[in-house]
Write an enzyme that holds these catalytic residues in place. Structure first.
Site, PDB file in Angstrom:
ATOM      1  N   SER A  86      18.619  46.649  29.220  1.00 54.38           N
ATOM      2  CA  SER A  86      18.488  47.775  28.300  1.00 54.38           C
ATOM      3  C   SER A  86      17.067  48.087  27.898  1.00 54.38           C
ATOM      4  O   SER A  86      16.766  49.220  27.516  1.00 54.38           O
ATOM      5  CB  SER A  86      19.324  47.509  27.036  1.00 54.38           C
ATOM      6  OG  SER A  86      18.901  46.324  26.394  1.00 54.38           O
ATOM      7  N   HIS A 112      24.842  49.690  30.098  1.00 57.74           N
ATOM      8  CA  HIS A 112      23.852  50.690  30.507  1.00 57.74           C
ATOM      9  C   HIS A 112      23.976  51.057  31.983  1.00 57.74           C
ATOM     10  O   HIS A 112      23.071  51.693  32.534  1.00 57.74           O
ATOM     11  CB  HIS A 112      22.439  50.182  30.206  1.00 57.74           C
ATOM     12  CG  HIS A 112      22.166  50.033  28.751  1.00 57.74           C
ATOM     13  ND1 HIS A 112      21.620  51.037  27.984  1.00 57.74           N
ATOM     14  CD2 HIS A 112      22.387  48.987  27.908  1.00 57.74           C
ATOM     15  CE1 HIS A 112      21.501  50.623  26.731  1.00 57.74           C
ATOM     16  NE2 HIS A 112      21.962  49.388  26.664  1.00 57.74           N
ATOM     17  N   LYS A 131      27.910  55.010  25.092  1.00 59.36           N
ATOM     18  CA  LYS A 131      26.777  55.532  25.857  1.00 59.36           C
ATOM     19  C   LYS A 131      27.263  56.655  26.777  1.00 59.36           C
ATOM     20  O   LYS A 131      27.445  57.773  26.329  1.00 59.36           O
ATOM     21  CB  LYS A 131      26.085  54.386  26.589  1.00 59.36           C
ATOM     22  CG  LYS A 131      25.514  53.367  25.589  1.00 59.36           C
ATOM     23  CD  LYS A 131      24.889  52.175  26.237  1.00 59.36           C
ATOM     24  CE  LYS A 131      24.213  51.263  25.218  1.00 59.36           C
ATOM     25  NZ  LYS A 131      25.128  50.703  24.195  1.00 59.36           N
TER      26      LYS A 131
END
Length: 395
Positions: free
Chosen positions: A184, A212, A243
């Site tokens: 990240s 991610h 996300k």
């Protein structure tokens, strides 16, 4: 008399020092939607500090799904999945995500952070070992602490060091290797082929944190294992809905027997309320949008590559990686805070990264792209960053 437990709260800290200097960079308040451009504290800013990778938080169909879920189910579930908190929509989300990720089963958690707590603590018992990359997310380390196993750490992406750690595990003990898929802070991708080969050699299992990576890399955005063609060699995927899927919550994807086991022993799962109807509905709608529009993953890759080129062309020193995470070197903590403030005042929002999230002396400004960024916005932001990153200090 006992020492006052609040004594630590009254001591002068680096937070106080940063606030006094006017360079404290956290808790800036948004006044508009999470988008490529926002109003933050009364001023327009180009948003390059969000994990909204696919830009779906403002997608009308996804927002409408959340509204309809509230109208149908109300605002909350008022209990854990174990008891009264399972909705039919939770089951639909789990089934469709399992199919998308090409795993037998999925279970959802209330947050991504909680997912790592719940998975690792359930699987790593007192006689087991867990081996982590040193740059893994904090939630992985907290999951290890919540379990009772032996924690070993290897140098970041150092496969020789990983093998040394594996050699320390007795043959009579179970072992789980846990790694971020996309890291990240640095934006680099785990060396998953080598990790899987070592796991096979030493009889360990592999868990990948794809927080991610989902929607970012792999076939249609399926994540790190798909990116390397190793879906049959990674035992557990963990991820988050906050996300790419524009919602809130987390998940575990694995074999049916592993999911069933974790469902019935994971304390963070059993004793937490389930994700809200709106969160489940928006995550499901975002997943369906991703499946229907796999081209947005390429759009994200293309705009990220363009941003890196723009910074290179302007002589801004960055860490190169093939992901939307673009870290810009600022080195010291104070310089990081100063540059973050100057760039913020000039109209771009970035994330300052300091220790312990990065090694001492290697602090960063972390920029992240969205699939919905335009080249015009990236050009404007790159000009601001280049003009500010090494300019004389002006606060």
């Amino acid at each position: 008399m006992a020492r006052d437990i609040f004594e630590k709260c009254t001591k002068r800290s680096r937070v106080d020092e940063a606030k006094e200097k006017g360079i404290y960079p956290y808790f800036h308040a948004l006044e508009t939607r999470q988008d490529v451009e926002v109003i933050m504290e009364g001023k327009r800013r180009i948003m390059l500090g969000s994990n909204n990778y696919l830009g779906l938080t403002t997608n009308p169909e996804i927002m409408e799904a959340g509204i309809k879920a509230i109208e149908q189910y109300g605002t909350g579930c008022s209990g854990s999945r174990f008891l009264n908190g399972t909705l039919q929509m939770h089951l639909e989300l789990e089934a469709e995500l399992a199919e998308f990720l090409r795993k037998e089963a999925v279970m959802t958690f209330s947050t991504g952070f909680q997912s790592n707590l719940g998975i690792i603590s359930a699987l790593v018992g007192i006689h087991d070992y867990v081996i982590c990359d040193r740059e893994n997310h904090a939630s992985i380390y907290d999951g290890c602490r919540l379990g009772f196993g032996k924690l070993l750490m290897y140098k970041h992406s150092d496969m020789e060091d990983l093998e040394r750690m594996l050699q320390k595990v007795p043959d009579t003990r179970g072992c789980l290797i846990v790694t971020d898929g996309v890291f990240s802070m640095g934006g680099d991708i785990a060396k998953l082929p080598e990790i899987c080969a070592l796991a096979k050699k030493y009889g360990a299992r592999v868990m990948v944190d794809d927080a991610h990576a989902l929607g970012v890399i792999g076939d249609g955005g399926r994540g790190t294992a798909s990116h390397f063609g190793l879906e049959d060699q990674v035992d557990i995927y963990m991820g988050t809905f906050s996300k790419s899927l524009a919602s809130l919550g987390g998940y575990m994807a694995a074999s049916r027997e592993v999911v069933e086991y974790v469902k019935h022993v994971s304390r963070p799962f059993i004793f937490s309320a389930s994700i809200t109807p709106a969160s489940a509905a928006t995550a499901l709608a975002a997943l369906r949008h991703l499946k229907k529009h796999p081209e947005i993953v390429k759009n994200l890759s293309d705009i990220s590559a363009y941003f890196r080129k723009c910074l290179h062309d302007r002589n801004v020193k960055i860490i190169d990686a093939d992901t939307p995470i673009v870290p810009i070197y600022t080195y010291s903590e104070e310089n990081t805070f100063i540059r973050a403030r100057m760039i913020y005042e000039a109209g771009v929002y970035l994330n300052p990264v300091i220790t312990p999230a990065c090694p001492e002396g290697e602090c960063l400004l972390r920029a992240t792209c969205m699939a919905t960024h335009t080249r015009e916005l990236i050009d404007e932001a790159s000009d601001i960053i280049a003009a500010t990153i090494d300019a004389p200090i002006c606060l």
